[in-house]
Design an enzyme around this catalytic site. Structure first.
Site, short mmCIF file in Angstrom:
data_model
loop_
_atom_site.label_atom_id
_atom_site.label_comp_id
_atom_site.label_asym_id
_atom_site.label_seq_id
_atom_site.Cartn_x
_atom_site.Cartn_y
_atom_site.Cartn_z
N HIS A 181 0.83 -1.21 0.00
CA HIS A 181 0.00 0.00 0.00
C HIS A 181 0.87 1.26 0.00
O HIS A 181 0.47 2.30 0.52
CB HIS A 181 -1.00 -0.01 1.17
CG HIS A 181 -2.07 -1.05 1.00
ND1 HIS A 181 -3.20 -0.83 0.25
CD2 HIS A 181 -2.15 -2.33 1.42
CE1 HIS A 181 -3.95 -1.93 0.25
NE2 HIS A 181 -3.33 -2.86 0.95
N THR A 182 2.03 1.13 -0.55
CA THR A 182 2.91 2.30 -0.72
C THR A 182 2.90 2.79 -2.17
O THR A 182 3.23 3.94 -2.43
CB THR A 182 4.36 1.95 -0.34
OG1 THR A 182 4.70 0.72 -0.98
CG2 THR A 182 4.54 1.80 1.16
N SER A 201 -2.39 -11.27 -8.22
CA SER A 201 -2.54 -10.43 -9.40
C SER A 201 -2.93 -11.16 -10.66
O SER A 201 -2.37 -10.91 -11.73
CB SER A 201 -1.24 -9.66 -9.66
OG SER A 201 -1.40 -8.39 -9.18
N ASP A 244 1.57 -3.94 -9.55
CA ASP A 244 1.31 -5.27 -10.11
C ASP A 244 1.69 -5.33 -11.58
O ASP A 244 2.41 -6.25 -12.01
CB ASP A 244 -0.18 -5.63 -9.95
CG ASP A 244 -0.60 -5.66 -8.50
OD1 ASP A 244 0.29 -5.60 -7.63
OD2 ASP A 244 -1.81 -5.72 -8.24
C1 GLA Z 1 -2.95 -4.42 -4.98
C2 GLA Z 1 -2.80 -3.29 -5.98
C3 GLA Z 1 -1.38 -2.72 -5.95
C4 GLA Z 1 -0.93 -2.39 -4.54
C5 GLA Z 1 -1.23 -3.55 -3.58
C6 GLA Z 1 -0.97 -3.18 -2.15
O1 GLA Z 1 -2.18 -5.50 -5.37
O2 GLA Z 1 -3.14 -3.71 -7.27
O3 GLA Z 1 -1.31 -1.60 -6.80
O4 GLA Z 1 -1.51 -1.20 -4.10
O5 GLA Z 1 -2.57 -3.99 -3.68
O6 GLA Z 1 0.38 -2.94 -1.95
#
Ligand code: GLA
Length: 395
Positions: A34-35, A128, A174
């Site tokens: 979440h950065t 993902s 991702d």
């Molecule tokens: C998901 C989002 C990413 C990222 C993560 C948390 O995977 O697609 O962009 O924000 O959460 O780090």
């Protein structure tokens, strides 16, 4: 995954031989959660599980799409002239969105195609699968229509698909990890500038264990968007006091001041996570390069704690996996990976202890949560690319 079987399926579905095969991996994130949408650092890697796409160009403007992962949806048909969102079949919107935005950005795609997808990333596991099918569609479209678009532009375009076409306000991590991944290497990425470096993760005596909670993640995208807007609200307040353009620019030392400016314990917790996580990510990158895996492990544990207490995105299931494995012999570190709210946790485990860690964690999780977790040993693979198959298209 057997690409020969995939090819046979293509022939039996479309009654013709496929021409080319493309692949995009899934990803895990070692640390830096979440950065990305806060202009911070992330440290992900591409795994060898992913999405395969066998394709053949057509002589008209039709697109026919099938996924072996969603056999019930059969053949979905679209036209290059009508690429609006499909209201009934969710998964096709990832590839359709990519084609739509490529065309909208001026890339010439004037011949349709038949495509068969198959992914071996566990669905909804937070590894993902969505960015993976987007990037698979992206490299496929570039390949068959001979488009001159760079990998980074494709990555950005796929993120736009996720944000605008699908409606999940995710960051760049991702698609970037999936686009730029390299065998044996993690990616240290500055999400503000998109500058990145590779860092080897060929661990000699350890394995990266992926542990899937098998928790359904239905609410994940709305909770995700909620966290993102909390960060935006906090940033708006902080900007009244200091000249920054993202939370990623704040230092740990500034936190006590920030707390006063915000005057809101919930928003402060969110900011605290982002700022400390960004610092942990920088330290993890340096420690991994210096060969100090123990420190990387400690940072991973602290990351989980912060995601649990301050960012509040873990939940009972992820805690059951990460916190329990942290106590086992041979575990260097463990944390949730990805967005959270279910999905997967990862652990770095001494090779000789992997079996025992799986056995114990499996038993504990079943007893605590009431259903089973799944375990996979991760291999670090390449980013999205064409796979050249001997004799493809010749019979
Ligand atoms: C998901 C989002 C990413 C990222 C993560 C948390 O995977 O697609 O962009 O924000 O959460 O780090």
């Amino acid at each position: 995954m057997n690409v020969n079987d995939l090819k046979k399926s293509f022939v039996s579905i479309f009654n013709e031989e496929p021409e080319r095969l493309f692949f995009a991996p899934g990803r895990i994130n070692l640390i830096g959660e979440h950065t990305d949408y806060n202009g911070g650092k992330v440290f992900p890697l591409a795994i060898t599980y992913g999405t395969y796409a066998y394709v053949k160009k057509r002589n008209d403007k039709q697109i026919r799409l099938v996924s072996k992962n969603f056999p019930q949806t059969g053949i979905v048909t679209a036209s290059l002239d009508h690429l609006e969102k499909n209201a009934e079949v969710g998964w096709v919107n990832y590839p359709l969105g990519v084609i739509h935005y490529l065309k909208e950005s001026g890339y010439m795609i004037d011949q349709g195609f038949d495509v068969l997808f198959e992914g071996n990333i566990p669905n909804g596991a937070g590894l993902s699968s969505s960015a993976s099918i987007e990037m698979a569609a992206g490299v496929m479209a570039r390949g068959i229509a001979d488009l001159s678009i760079s990998q980074v532009e494709l990555i950005k375009l796929c993120q736009r698909v996720e944000n605008e076409y699908i409606g999940v306000n995710s960051g760049i991590m991702d698609q970037f990890a999936i686009g730029m991944g390299k065998q044996g290497q993690a990616l240290w990425l500055d999400c503000d500038t998109l500058e990145f470096e590779y860092a080897p993760v060929e661990l000699e005596h350890e394995k990266i264990l992926i542990m899937n909670t098998n928790k359904r993640r239905e609410l994940a995208s709305s909770k995700y968007n909620e966290r993102r807007s909390e960060c935006e609200r906090a940033l708006d307040v902080i900007k009244e006091h200091v000249d920054v353009s993202s939370l990623g620019e704040l230092s740990v030392e500034q936190l006590s001041e920030v707390e006063g400016w915000l005057g809101d314990p919930l928003l402060f917790k969110r900011v605290k996570h982002v700022v400390t996580e960004n610092e942990r990510t920088k330290q993890a990158y340096m420690s991994l390069k210096a060969g100090d895996l123990e420190h990387v492990g400690q940072l991973m544990n602290a990351s989980h704690q912060s995601l649990k207490e301050d960012y509040e995105v873990t939940g009972e299931e992820l805690d059951a996996l990460a916190e329990f494995t942290q106590t086992l012999p041979g575990v260097i570190g463990a944390r949730m990976t990805g967005a959270g709210f279910g999905g997967c946790a990862i652990a770095i485990v001494k090779t000789g202890e992997v079996e025992n860690v799986i056995k114990q964690t499996r038993r504990n999780y079943q007893a605590q949560i009431g259903y089973g977790a799944d375990f996979y040993v991760a291999s670090v693979g390449d980013g999205a690319k064409e796979i050249v198959v001997e004799g493809a298209g010749l019979g």
